[in-house]
Design a protein around this motif. Sequence first.
Motif: not given
Length: 407
Positions: A208, A214, A216, A236, A241-243, A259, A277
Amino acid sequence: MRPPNPSTKSPILMAPSLPPPRRRRRRTPSPVDNAMREIFLRLPADDPGSLVRAAAVCRSWFRILSDEAFAREYRAFRRAPPMLGFLHNQPPVYKRPSWVSHFVSTTTFSPPEFEDLEGYQVLDSRHGLVLLYSPEMGEYFVVSDLVTHEDWEIHVDPKCHGIMRWEDDGPEDVSEGIRCNAAVLCDKDLCDHLDCHGGPFLVALVGSDDAEGSMALATVYSSKTREWSDVISVDVDEPDLIYDKAHSAVVGNKVYVPCVESSCVLEYDIGEQELSVISVPYEDQDESQRYVDLMGVEDGMLLFASVMKPRLYLWSMEAGPNGAAGWARRRFIELEPLLPRSILLDNFTVSAVGFAEGVSVIFVSTQSGLYTIELSSGRCDKVNVEEHVQKAMPYMSFYIGERGLLD
């Protein structure tokens, strides 16, 4: 000089024709060889040295084990490559301002050049390949096959910088490494992923961009074309967002990325170049169990895990059409007979940090060390690792010896 007589034949042409070469008769395996072949098929794949020792016993055993047909039968009989070890990262610290990637062997396989690789960050391991990123060595990725010792260098395209959340504000940003989720996967046509050595492969990035809010983003590199695809995006509900420290999962040609708070999963369809998503359903969960981590794939479905002492909870989720999803299976494992009682009684964190697909082994990190749990048998073993492991990435492949009888 008399001109040559055209009717006179050359001595070479007049020489009698040679008999056709004799074909070597194919040796018919004896009943003993057939019996030994069946025994060798059942030798444990997670002990690569067993077949090497067997091949050194006599010529007939070596002939059986070095046969290409036996190699194919051995892989097919096992159905999934064994776990030869796992990889994990050690982030920079004050006295060591660079990443160090580690390979921890769980068998007799141990690549000496990779045990402690300084300056690299391991991002993913799948299909016998390892994906590394070098934040200090000049903006490039490396895909490495630890069995064949092949390496492929991939330079970062400028279009990837937004996905990687690239920072260029000073040397302190180098220690952050990459800030997106990444996956490496085999790109062979109709491959069963039992023998993926030599490529081709794909490298997918999903992240992201802070500047986009927001949003992705995703792109993929193909070793066939040696190019990165155009960046695609999807809106999103939450920023950042991205883990990046979580695991990715691959089902066919689709890459799944969790996420930040595991409230949803991104599905990146590489073939169709679509990013969507998928909401993770929590209707049947207690509030304290809402934080589940994507581990990988089990039986073709996404596997999630969460530790609520004294239990390890596991959920399988199958993505349906139009982004719909639902829990297909829910089960738990009692940790009290497996882990030291002091860990479960005291206020220590216990978390699931990795999953070996095909052999169904899950990694659990505790204050007293790292443990592996076989989901089928419930067997629990402690892994000899001194560092705290935040993300364990199993390395799955067949390997026999330095050159390899089954490679």
